[in-house]
Scaffold this motif. Structure first.
Motif, PDB file in Angstrom:
ATOM      1  N   VAL A  59       0.846  -1.191   0.000  1.00 33.19           N
ATOM      2  CA  VAL A  59       0.000   0.000   0.000  1.00 33.19           C
ATOM      3  C   VAL A  59       0.880   1.238   0.000  1.00 33.19           C
ATOM      4  CG1 VAL A  59      -1.934  -1.128   1.194  1.00 33.19           C
ATOM      5  CG2 VAL A  59      -0.102  -0.041   2.535  1.00 33.19           C
ATOM      6  N   ASP A 109       1.311   6.037   3.579  1.00 31.17           N
ATOM      7  CA  ASP A 109       0.457   6.680   4.579  1.00 31.17           C
ATOM      8  C   ASP A 109      -0.749   5.828   4.977  1.00 31.17           C
ATOM      9  OD1 ASP A 109      -0.849   6.847   2.176  1.00 31.17           O
ATOM     10  OD2 ASP A 109      -1.396   8.963   2.359  1.00 31.17           O
ATOM     11  N   VAL A 110      -0.842   4.605   4.476  1.00 25.08           N
ATOM     12  CA  VAL A 110      -1.964   3.725   4.811  1.00 25.08           C
ATOM     13  C   VAL A 110      -1.593   2.845   5.999  1.00 25.08           C
ATOM     14  CG1 VAL A 110      -3.445   1.850   3.983  1.00 25.08           C
ATOM     15  CG2 VAL A 110      -2.809   3.714   2.436  1.00 25.08           C
ATOM     16  N   GLU A 111      -2.485   2.795   6.985  1.00 19.37           N
ATOM     17  CA  GLU A 111      -2.251   1.972   8.163  1.00 19.37           C
ATOM     18  C   GLU A 111      -3.433   1.022   8.366  1.00 19.37           C
ATOM     19  OE1 GLU A 111      -1.590   4.436  11.514  1.00 19.37           O
ATOM     20  OE2 GLU A 111       0.280   5.293  10.749  1.00 19.37           O
ATOM     21  N   THR A 166      -9.034  -3.063   3.092  1.00 25.68           N
ATOM     22  CA  THR A 166      -8.051  -2.043   2.730  1.00 25.68           C
ATOM     23  C   THR A 166      -8.381  -1.438   1.379  1.00 25.68           C
ATOM     24  OG1 THR A 166      -6.333  -3.221   3.987  1.00 25.68           O
ATOM     25  CG2 THR A 166      -5.600  -1.607   2.359  1.00 25.68           C
ATOM     26  N   ALA A 181      -8.219   2.478   0.065  1.00 22.37           N
ATOM     27  CA  ALA A 181      -6.918   2.838  -0.516  1.00 22.37           C
ATOM     28  C   ALA A 181      -6.518   1.797  -1.550  1.00 22.37           C
ATOM     29  CB  ALA A 181      -5.850   2.912   0.582  1.00 22.37           C
ATOM     30  N   ASP A 202      -5.404   2.974  -8.243  1.00 18.11           N
ATOM     31  CA  ASP A 202      -6.011   4.024  -7.424  1.00 18.11           C
ATOM     32  C   ASP A 202      -7.396   4.386  -7.967  1.00 18.11           C
ATOM     33  OD1 ASP A 202      -6.278   5.887  -5.445  1.00 18.11           O
ATOM     34  OD2 ASP A 202      -5.048   7.407  -6.432  1.00 18.11           O
TER      35      ASP A 202
END
Length: 251
Positions: free
Chosen positions: A13, A16-18, A70, A74, A110
């Motif tokens: 990913v 900035d994706v958590e 997820t 994102a 995206d």
């Protein structure tokens, strides 16, 4: 963790994706899902016991639920199920080695999601249609009706071959028409091999998120036109499992 451990890799990913706090990983007990960041990229991972096989149905479900969840918020590049590396350093090595390919895949994905259409023929209706269209097959079916298998073995083999070929041709036609109808509201598609002899279609579509509702409406209309012959299911939104080649890179 009692035995030697490794890192199970779910997907790639943007950095900035958590993972969400309630994300559940594979294993027993399930490992905590974290993000290993490397430059502009991150890998979603969890620690696993290397002495404990990972491959139970519950593990596959956890893998899919994490990636599908997820993908809803994102872009994500799924990594092949079962990919385990030795530790955090190996995750960094994976991200570094394939940085350009991962980054390009994330850019392409995206704002897009996967939908999969699966259909299975109603066997009795399909057999009736095939016999009505093929007098030779209908004659063979009449010959073997009520006869012992040993006494009608040759006719049964010939009938089976005719039906198998006819089902394959009908499957190809149904699949082709499905792609023709849904293709204009999708970015691209890929045909999957049948998993059952009565499968009518198995096609995955990559769809722009802002056209997802339109895609679903067209798919529903298509299914309605065929419900007497085919039972169809629309699966999604899903992570783009069938539209990335990066999931073949590791493991």
């Amino acid at each position: 963790m009692a035995g030697p451990s490794g890192m199970f890799v779910y997907g790639i990913v943007p950095a900035d994706v958590e993972p969400t706090e309630d994300a559940v990983g594979v294993g027993d007990p399930p490992g905590e899902v974290t993000a290993v960041v490397h430059g502009e990229l991150a890998a979603l991972v969890s620690e696993v016991d290397l002495e404990q096989p990972v491959g139970r149905p519950v593990d596959l479900t956890a893998y899919q639920e994490l990636l599908d969840g997820t993908a809803a918020v994102a872009p994500v590049v799924p990594v092949r199920f079962g990919t385990v590396v030795t530790g955090t350093d190996a995750v960094h090595d994976l991200l570094d080695a394939h940085r350009d390919r991962f980054r390009a895949a994330l850019d392409e994905l995206d704002g897009r999601t996967q939908y999969t259409v699966r259909g299975r023929f109603h066997e009795s209706e399909l057999m009736g249609a095939l016999l009505a269209e093929n007098p030779g097959a209908a004659d063979l079916a009449e010959q073997v009706r009520g006869q012992p298998e040993a006494a009608s073995r040759e006719q049964r083999i010939r009938l089976g071959e005719i039906i198998s070929q006819a089902v394959e041709l009908r499957r190809e036609a149904e699949t082709r028409e499905l792609v023709d109808v849904l293709g204009p509201v999708a970015v691209t598609s890929t045909v999957r091999p049948p998993g059952h002899e009565m499968d009518a279609m198995h096609v995955s579509f990559l769809v722009d998120v802002d056209r997802a509702d339109e895609f679903a409406v067209v798919a529903e209309e298509f299914a309605g036109q065929r419900r007497e012959l085919v039972r169809m299911r629309l699966l999604g939104p899903l992570a783009p499992y069938d539209f990335v080649d990066a999931h073949h890179l590791a493991g």
